[in-house]
Design an enzyme around this catalytic site. Structure first.
Site, mmCIF file in Angstrom:
data_model
loop_
_atom_site.group_PDB
_atom_site.id
_atom_site.type_symbol
_atom_site.label_atom_id
_atom_site.label_comp_id
_atom_site.label_asym_id
_atom_site.label_seq_id
_atom_site.Cartn_x
_atom_site.Cartn_y
_atom_site.Cartn_z
ATOM 1 N N SER A 25 -6.235 -45.840 -77.254
ATOM 2 C CA SER A 25 -7.207 -46.812 -77.744
ATOM 3 C C SER A 25 -8.589 -46.388 -77.260
ATOM 4 C CB SER A 25 -6.886 -48.214 -77.204
ATOM 5 O OG SER A 25 -7.942 -49.115 -77.447
ATOM 6 N N TYR A 60 -5.830 -53.921 -69.997
ATOM 7 C CA TYR A 60 -5.475 -53.090 -71.144
ATOM 8 C C TYR A 60 -6.138 -51.717 -71.042
ATOM 9 C CZ TYR A 60 -4.798 -51.770 -76.050
ATOM 10 O OH TYR A 60 -4.439 -51.114 -77.206
#
Length: 246
Positions: free
Chosen positions: A88, A101
């Site tokens: 990501s 995250y």
């Protein structure tokens, strides 16, 4: 197509998957590619994001990638194939409320970078696909709101008092606004995953959507003082009165 039930945090299931794949491989064709796409997400401020949530993200997003990759790597080496890890942009940049995250995705990218260098001698490509925010089940507005309400309810009272209910409500509203801006065209990500698998000369890193690619390229070269100003725009616009001991 053969679908297997697989929990990437379960050694036994991963070993079982390897066994079944080996049984289906022909002698003249090996395993060409592994795409590690399993992932979970949390969008929460650190003080009410539990340690258990941090651990769960690392278990799936990092150790799960390591576990599956190591299990299938001998097959990939023999075929001189490739490993594709879906990370990501949060692994390159840490946005407010995405600390847990981002930690997991930074670790995923670090693992991929190291593996790419080590596998070069075997002519194995290791590739990361690094999307921005897309509309998927892990970015569901209701899911993230419920997750934060549960975490907030379990947060020590003294911490909740410092933030205040007004701040928490503003946080939920702010989070919802950002999630609603998520791109809906998930095919942009799938197309690049497909290219990573099939291209004769794949890139080491793919960033879906050209506008996002340009923005991230610019952010990479900004000094921390300026990039912080950019990222602070995503913070909650609310006053917090912290009680200080005299």
């Amino acid at each position: 197509m053969k679908v297997l039930q697989l929990d990437v945090t379960d050694d036994w299931q991963v070993r079982g998957a390897v066994k079944q794949v080996k049984q289906r491989l022909s002698e003249d064709k090996g395993l060409w590619a592994v795409v590690n796409n399993a992932g979970i997400a949390v969008c929460s401020e650190i003080e009410w994001c539990s340690v258990i949530q941090f651990q769960q993200l690392m278990d799936v997003n990092v150790i799960g990638v390591v576990r599956v990759t190591k299990a299938f790597l001998p097959l990939i080496r023999h075929s001189q194939g490739r490993i594709i890890n879906v990370a990501s942009l949060a692994g390159r940049f840490t946005f407010p409320t995405f600390s847990a995250y981002s930690m997991s995705k930074k670790a995923c990218i670090a693992f991929s970078d190291g593996l790419r260098l080590e596998m070069a001698k075997f002519n194995v490509n290791v590739i990361t696909v690094e999307p921005g925010l897309y509309r998927t089940p892990i970015t569901s507005e209701d899911y993230l709101i419920n997750l934060n309400r549960k975490s907030w309810a379990e947060t020590p009272t003294e911490i909740k008092n410092d933030y205040g209910e007004e701040y928490f409500d503003a946080f939920l509203k702010n989070m919802s606004e950002h999630v609603r801006r998520a791109r809906s065209n998930v095919s942009e990500v799938i197309d690049q995953m497909e290219e990573a698998v099939t291209s004769k000369y794949p890139y080491s890193r793919y960033v879906p959507y050209w506008v996002t690619y340009i923005r991230t390229s610019i952010l990479t070269y900004l000094p921390t003082s300026l990039s912080d100003k950019v990222f602070k725009r995503y913070c909650v616009k609310a006053d917090v009165s912290v009680k200080k001991q005299s």
